[in-house]
Design a protein around this motif. Structure first.
Motif, PDB file in Angstrom:
ATOM      1  N   THR A  99      32.712  20.696  -8.268  1.00  0.00           N
ATOM      2  CA  THR A  99      31.580  21.487  -8.751  1.00  0.00           C
ATOM      3  C   THR A  99      31.016  20.922 -10.056  1.00  0.00           C
ATOM      4  OG1 THR A  99      32.975  23.019 -10.037  1.00  0.00           O
ATOM      5  CG2 THR A  99      32.587  23.551  -7.711  1.00  0.00           C
ATOM      6  N   ALA A 100      31.725  19.971 -10.680  1.00  0.00           N
ATOM      7  CA  ALA A 100      31.233  19.382 -11.920  1.00  0.00           C
ATOM      8  C   ALA A 100      30.016  18.511 -11.642  1.00  0.00           C
ATOM      9  CB  ALA A 100      32.329  18.549 -12.571  1.00  0.00           C
ATOM     10  N   PRO A 101      29.025  18.518 -12.543  1.00  0.00           N
ATOM     11  CA  PRO A 101      27.844  17.669 -12.336  1.00  0.00           C
ATOM     12  C   PRO A 101      28.253  16.200 -12.229  1.00  0.00           C
ATOM     13  CG  PRO A 101      27.484  19.232 -14.135  1.00  0.00           C
ATOM     14  CD  PRO A 101      28.937  19.321 -13.768  1.00  0.00           C
ATOM     15  N   GLU A 102      27.668  15.500 -11.284  1.00  0.00           N
ATOM     16  CA  GLU A 102      27.934  14.074 -11.094  1.00  0.00           C
ATOM     17  C   GLU A 102      29.404  13.772 -10.845  1.00  0.00           C
ATOM     18  OE1 GLU A 102      25.186  12.074 -11.054  1.00  0.00           O
ATOM     19  OE2 GLU A 102      24.117  13.937 -11.376  1.00  0.00           O
ATOM     20  N   ALA A 103      30.115  14.665 -10.162  1.00  0.00           N
ATOM     21  CA  ALA A 103      31.550  14.488  -9.936  1.00  0.00           C
ATOM     22  C   ALA A 103      31.872  13.153  -9.281  1.00  0.00           C
ATOM     23  CB  ALA A 103      32.086  15.641  -9.089  1.00  0.00           C
ATOM     24  N   TYR A 104      31.121  12.784  -8.275  1.00  0.00           N
ATOM     25  CA  TYR A 104      31.346  11.488  -7.633  1.00  0.00           C
ATOM     26  C   TYR A 104      30.037  10.830  -7.209  1.00  0.00           C
ATOM     27  CZ  TYR A 104      30.786  14.375  -3.452  1.00  0.00           C
ATOM     28  OH  TYR A 104      30.311  15.263  -2.518  1.00  0.00           O
ATOM     29  N   ILE A 105      28.931  11.472  -7.505  1.00  0.00           N
ATOM     30  CA  ILE A 105      27.646  10.957  -7.032  1.00  0.00           C
ATOM     31  C   ILE A 105      27.269   9.654  -7.738  1.00  0.00           C
ATOM     32  CG2 ILE A 105      25.976  12.033  -8.621  1.00  0.00           C
ATOM     33  CD1 ILE A 105      24.524  13.025  -6.009  1.00  0.00           C
ATOM     34  N   GLY A 106      27.938   9.385  -8.893  1.00  0.00           N
ATOM     35  CA  GLY A 106      27.709   8.121  -9.590  1.00  0.00           C
ATOM     36  C   GLY A 106      28.076   6.913  -8.754  1.00  0.00           C
ATOM     37  N   LEU A 107      29.033   7.061  -7.838  1.00  0.00           N
ATOM     38  CA  LEU A 107      29.382   5.962  -6.936  1.00  0.00           C
ATOM     39  C   LEU A 107      28.175   5.522  -6.123  1.00  0.00           C
ATOM     40  CD1 LEU A 107      32.836   7.108  -5.460  1.00  0.00           C
ATOM     41  CD2 LEU A 107      32.438   5.290  -7.109  1.00  0.00           C
ATOM     42  N   VAL A 108      27.305   6.489  -5.836  1.00  0.00           N
ATOM     43  CA  VAL A 108      26.101   6.204  -5.057  1.00  0.00           C
ATOM     44  C   VAL A 108      24.973   5.748  -5.968  1.00  0.00           C
ATOM     45  CG1 VAL A 108      24.405   7.195  -3.486  1.00  0.00           C
ATOM     46  CG2 VAL A 108      26.803   7.914  -3.366  1.00  0.00           C
ATOM     47  N   ARG A 109      24.700   6.522  -7.008  1.00  0.00           N
ATOM     48  CA  ARG A 109      23.576   6.239  -7.889  1.00  0.00           C
ATOM     49  C   ARG A 109      23.695   4.856  -8.541  1.00  0.00           C
ATOM     50  NH1 ARG A 109      21.792   9.744  -5.399  1.00  0.00           N
ATOM     51  NH2 ARG A 109      21.275  11.879  -6.016  1.00  0.00           N
ATOM     52  N   GLU A 110      24.934   4.482  -8.898  1.00  0.00           N
ATOM     53  CA  GLU A 110      25.154   3.199  -9.572  1.00  0.00           C
ATOM     54  C   GLU A 110      25.426   2.068  -8.580  1.00  0.00           C
ATOM     55  OE1 GLU A 110      28.274   4.000 -12.363  1.00  0.00           O
ATOM     56  OE2 GLU A 110      27.214   5.752 -13.149  1.00  0.00           O
ATOM     57  N   LYS A 111      25.263   2.364  -7.291  1.00  0.00           N
ATOM     58  CA  LYS A 111      25.383   1.367  -6.216  1.00  0.00           C
ATOM     59  C   LYS A 111      26.740   0.657  -6.208  1.00  0.00           C
ATOM     60  CE  LYS A 111      20.391   0.595  -6.003  1.00  0.00           C
ATOM     61  NZ  LYS A 111      20.223   1.538  -4.900  1.00  0.00           N
ATOM     62  N   HIS A 112      27.807   1.425  -6.416  1.00  0.00           N
ATOM     63  CA  HIS A 112      29.147   0.851  -6.310  1.00  0.00           C
ATOM     64  C   HIS A 112      29.595   0.739  -4.862  1.00  0.00           C
ATOM     65  CE1 HIS A 112      29.874   0.811 -10.579  1.00  0.00           C
ATOM     66  NE2 HIS A 112      29.639   2.100 -10.687  1.00  0.00           N
ATOM     67  N   THR A 113      29.026   1.564  -3.988  1.00  0.00           N
ATOM     68  CA  THR A 113      29.472   1.604  -2.594  1.00  0.00           C
ATOM     69  C   THR A 113      28.272   1.680  -1.652  1.00  0.00           C
ATOM     70  OG1 THR A 113      29.591   4.026  -2.499  1.00  0.00           O
ATOM     71  CG2 THR A 113      31.554   2.870  -3.276  1.00  0.00           C
ATOM     72  N   ASP A 114      28.533   1.291  -0.396  1.00  0.00           N
ATOM     73  CA  ASP A 114      27.504   1.404   0.645  1.00  0.00           C
ATOM     74  C   ASP A 114      27.623   2.711   1.411  1.00  0.00           C
ATOM     75  OD1 ASP A 114      26.588  -1.218   0.076  1.00  0.00           O
ATOM     76  OD2 ASP A 114      28.196  -2.055   1.312  1.00  0.00           O
ATOM     77  N   GLY A 115      28.717   3.425   1.235  1.00  0.00           N
ATOM     78  CA  GLY A 115      28.943   4.690   1.928  1.00  0.00           C
ATOM     79  C   GLY A 115      30.252   5.270   1.430  1.00  0.00           C
TER      80      GLY A 115
END
Length: 347
Positions: free
Chosen positions: A112-128
């Motif tokens: 529930t924390a903001p940006e809990a794991y979405i940084g993996l996507v936003r910062e392009k660390h992963t493809d999925g």
């Protein structure tokens, strides 16, 4: 002096093609037509020269990181104690390696924390990402789903439309309970594997309640306690059940690790399993076979869960047509001594 690294220019010279063509092949740039013969010749020379593409350059050229994120909705201490997880990760690792990807593991205690794991996507660390242990209060999953980011759940969020690999938690819990009812128990407690924000915990509780109803037994909230993946939570929960004026004669524990703690609590009171209290767990981790008494439990195919989830995700990333995006794997009740059924020793 260290040997100089082979270059794409050397590969181009040996294969008789342009350096651009070499770069397109080695960086696996999609949508480019290069003949299979040329592609094979380039790859053979690269292998002979021991050439490995620079990861940053490959990402820049192809637009992909060739990395998938494995997001665990648990705290690090819970993860290290999880005896079920290594087989899941082995399955994930084998599948991604077969498909030319790597795995990045990320732990999130509070989704529930903001940006809990979405940084993996936003910062392009992963493809999925594969997300293990989805929760109903996770607001980031719907956002990523709406953006079309490739995701697979280990578990499921009904109504979300997100692809998943899971087991029938309701049916498996019901099977465990039917076994205890069949052994003559009428006052059966339950300890969940986790808080009810986790959909698997909620589903296993639903299976428990369904089995009670089908057996003509009433649901009693006093007989339900909640675990949190760890052994100590099972010990605490079992002590609360045993403190009841009329304790249960059997307990379904929806996670083997939690069941190990429950088993300790019973023994600390000099009670005998299964004579005084029968136990059934869930997962069939390797240690379940070796505790005393050996634990009757629901067997999940841990390796298969990880392998199927990673395979599905790589297909989604690659844009391959996928017929089955909601996969339910079978479970099996493994009967040992903790439930009181008559079986051969150490089965």
């Amino acid at each position: 002096m260290p040997r100089s690294r082979p270059t794409q220019r050397q590969i181009a010279e040996e294969t008789g093609v342009s350096r651009t063509t070499v770069s397109l092949v080695l960086n696996e740039v999609p949508g480019i037509h290069i003949s299979p013969e040329t592609r094979q010749r380039i790859l053979e020379v690269a292998r002979r020269l021991n050439y490995y593409p620079d990861a940053a350059a490959r990402t820049l050229a192809s637009g992909r990181t060739q990395t998938i994120g494995f997001v665990l909705c648990q705290s690090p201490d819970r993860i290290f104690a999880d005896a079920f997880l290594p087989e899941v990760l082995r399955g994930v690792g084998d599948a991604v390696q077969e498909n030319g990807f790597r795995v990045l593991i990320h732990s999130v205690e509070d989704v529930t924390a903001p940006e809990a794991y979405i940084g993996l996507v936003r910062e392009k660390h992963t493809d999925g990402i594969i997300l293990s242990g989805p929760r109903s209060d996770d607001e980031q999953l719907p956002r990523l789903k709406a953006e079309g980011f490739p995701m697979v759940l280990l578990g499921q969020l009904p109504g979300s439309g997100i692809p998943f690999v899971d087991v029938d938690n309701v049916g498996a819990a019901r099977q465990a309970m039917e076994h205890l009812v069949g052994l003559g128990h009428r006052r059966i407690g339950m300890i969940t594997n986790a808080p009810l924000e986790y959909t698997a915990a909620r589903d296993r509780l639903a299976g428990y309640r369904q089995a009670l109803k089908e057996a003509g037994l009433s649901f009693d909230e006093e007989l339900v306690r909640h675990g949190d993946f760890r052994e100590e939570s099972g010990r605490v929960a079992m002590n609360r059940l045993l403190d009841l004026p009329e304790p249960p004669t059997a307990v379904f524990v929806a996670c083997d690790l939690v069941a190990f703690g429950a088993l300790v609590a019973i023994k600390e009171r000099s009670l005998i399993i299964p004579d005084d209290v029968a136990l059934v767990g869930f997962d069939d981790v390797p240690l379940a076979h070796y505790v005393d008494p050996p634990l009757t439990t629901v067997r999940l195919l841990a390796y298969e869960l990880g392998y199927r989830a990673a395979t599905l995700l790589t297909q989604l990333i690659s844009g391959e047509p996928v017929e089955e995006q909601e996969i339910l794997l079978q479970t099996k009740l493994v009967v040992r001594q903790s439930c009181g059924a008559h079986v051969s020793p150490r089965s």
